[in-house]
Design an enzyme around this catalytic site. Structure first.
Site, mmCIF file in Angstrom:
data_model
loop_
_atom_site.group_PDB
_atom_site.id
_atom_site.type_symbol
_atom_site.label_atom_id
_atom_site.label_comp_id
_atom_site.label_asym_id
_atom_site.label_seq_id
_atom_site.Cartn_x
_atom_site.Cartn_y
_atom_site.Cartn_z
ATOM 1 N N LYS A 105 0.857 -1.181 0.000
ATOM 2 C CA LYS A 105 0.000 0.000 0.000
ATOM 3 C C LYS A 105 0.891 1.228 0.000
ATOM 4 C CE LYS A 105 -3.629 2.274 2.666
ATOM 5 N NZ LYS A 105 -4.550 2.149 3.800
ATOM 6 N N LYS A 154 -2.179 -1.575 -3.897
ATOM 7 C CA LYS A 154 -3.039 -0.400 -3.857
ATOM 8 C C LYS A 154 -2.208 0.865 -3.936
ATOM 9 C CE LYS A 154 -5.987 1.939 -0.629
ATOM 10 N NZ LYS A 154 -6.205 2.154 0.752
HETATM 11 C C1 PBG Z 1 -7.630 3.001 5.464
HETATM 12 C C2 PBG Z 1 -7.848 3.000 4.003
HETATM 13 C C3 PBG Z 1 -7.665 4.019 3.049
HETATM 14 C C4 PBG Z 1 -8.125 3.524 1.837
HETATM 15 C C5 PBG Z 1 -8.530 2.225 2.066
HETATM 16 N N1 PBG Z 1 -8.322 1.905 3.398
HETATM 17 C C6 PBG Z 1 -7.201 5.421 3.226
HETATM 18 C C7 PBG Z 1 -5.818 5.745 3.536
HETATM 19 O O1 PBG Z 1 -4.947 4.905 3.709
HETATM 20 O O2 PBG Z 1 -5.600 6.938 3.704
HETATM 21 C C8 PBG Z 1 -8.178 4.272 0.540
HETATM 22 C C9 PBG Z 1 -9.172 3.787 -0.437
HETATM 23 C C10 PBG Z 1 -9.491 4.715 -1.546
HETATM 24 O O3 PBG Z 1 -8.850 5.766 -1.749
HETATM 25 O O4 PBG Z 1 -10.430 4.389 -2.282
HETATM 26 N N2 PBG Z 1 -6.350 3.168 5.896
#
Ligand code: PBG
Length: 324
Positions: free
Chosen positions: A195, A248
């Site tokens: 991520k 992601k």
């Molecule tokens: C929680 C999380 C996030 C997203 C999914 N789980 C936000 C982040 O890390 O700031 C983002 C999903 C999206 O942008 O569609 N941590």
């Protein structure tokens, strides 16, 4: 007479021929639809930067899940906006927490729906970071305990898959151990293994009201420049017992998806995130692109790069387009 022997155009002449030799096909089972649960009753509040996506109270989220199932969606991933937030994210692991309630309601209305619960603290902390804070630092091991509690309470509520997204070191192992100790050895973990600290999460933070109050997430999410590190992250999560690995965002990290596909045999998920969705929606609203075609081309390229599972706000529209 021409001396051309190979003419790739022979197989492109008509749609049935193109369909015959098509290498990548999207199917409704590929998609996971994100839903945002909020407090209240009969609440259906559209997120301004994500047309078609809403904050939904528990009664409304159950209705939305029924409608999604009827249009072919087989999996949802749940996020929560609690009534109040605090330093220790107690709303994340409360028995009657918002995601726990939404899980129960969806399970009652649509027993066959696959329910994925996002396990993170940022929607529940008063400061918006993904873990416990001391001196403006997110504490890793203290956070693991709370993530493990969150996962167990989500499993108790009826989730099929727990998806840890806080990017704490050791989170998959901590969650796996806690699930097993509590009789949930049959519940799977889909790890947000890779991520990135991405500007493409902007609209989500409006949807989940989870923007950090100070600083950013670069001290725990990955640097966009790193590809080898993605393999290390994936290897650690595999070793800790992840059942599914995720990358992601998706469409600007297709190289990472491809590499993970080649190096790991676990199912691979890609999260087509809020900013990726919002960009297509915005350009389409201006009449600058053909939304349906750009959507399908984007989702196809994510699958072609190696994803088995695609989490996308376009899930319903994509499934509808596939059956046209
Ligand atoms: C929680 C999380 C996030 C997203 C999914 N789980 C936000 C982040 O890390 O700031 C983002 C999903 C999206 O942008 O569609 N941590």
């Amino acid at each position: 007479m021409s001396d051309l022997i190979h003419r790739p155009r022979r197989l492109r002449r008509r749609e049935p021929l193109r369909a015959l030799v098509r290498e990548t096909r999207l199917a409704r089972e590929d998609f996971v639809l994100p839903l945002f649960a909020c407090a209240g009753e009969k609440v259906r509040r559209e997120i301004s930067s994500m047309p078609g996506v809403h904050n939904l109270s528990v009664d409304e989220i159950a209705r939305e899940a029924v409608a999604a199932y009827e249009s072919g969606v087989r999996s949802v991933i749940l996020f929560g906006l609690p009534e109040s937030k605090d330093e220790t994210a107690s709303g994340a692991y409360a028995r009657d927490g918002i995601v726990q309630q939404a899980t129960g309601a969806i399970r009652r209305e649509v027993p066959d729906m696959i329910i994925v619960a996002d396990a993170c603290l940022c929607e529940y902390t008063s400061h918006g970071h993904c873990g416990v804070i001391r001196d403006e630092e997110v504490l890793n091991d203290e956070t693991l305990e709370l993530l493990a509690r969150t996962a167990v309470s989500q499993a108790e509520a009826g989730a099929d898959i727990i998806a840890p997204s806080a990017m704490m070191d050791g989170q998959v192992g901590a969650i796996r151990e806690a699930l097993d100790e509590n009789g949930f050895e049959h519940i799977a973990v889909m790890s947000y293994a890779v991520k990135y600290a991405s500007a493409f999460y902007g609209p989500f933070r409006e949807a989940a009201d989870s923007a950090p109050a100070f600083g950013d997430r670069r001290a725990y999410q990955m640097d966009a420049a790193n590809a080898r590190e993605a393999l290390r992250e994936a290897e650690l999560d595999f070793t800790e017992g992840a059942d599914i690995l995720m990358v992601k965002p998706a469409s600007v990290y297709l190289d990472i998806l491809r590499t993970l596909r080649e190096r790991f045999d676990l199912p691979l998920a890609a999260y087509h995130v809020s900013g990726e969705y919002a960009m297509i929606k915005a350009a389409a609203a201006k009449g600058w692109i053909d939304e349906r075609r750009v959507m399908l081309e984007t989702l196809t390229s994510i699958k072609r790069a190696g994803a088995d599972i695609i989490i996308t706000y376009y899930a319903r529209e994509a499934i509808r387009a596939l059956s046209e």
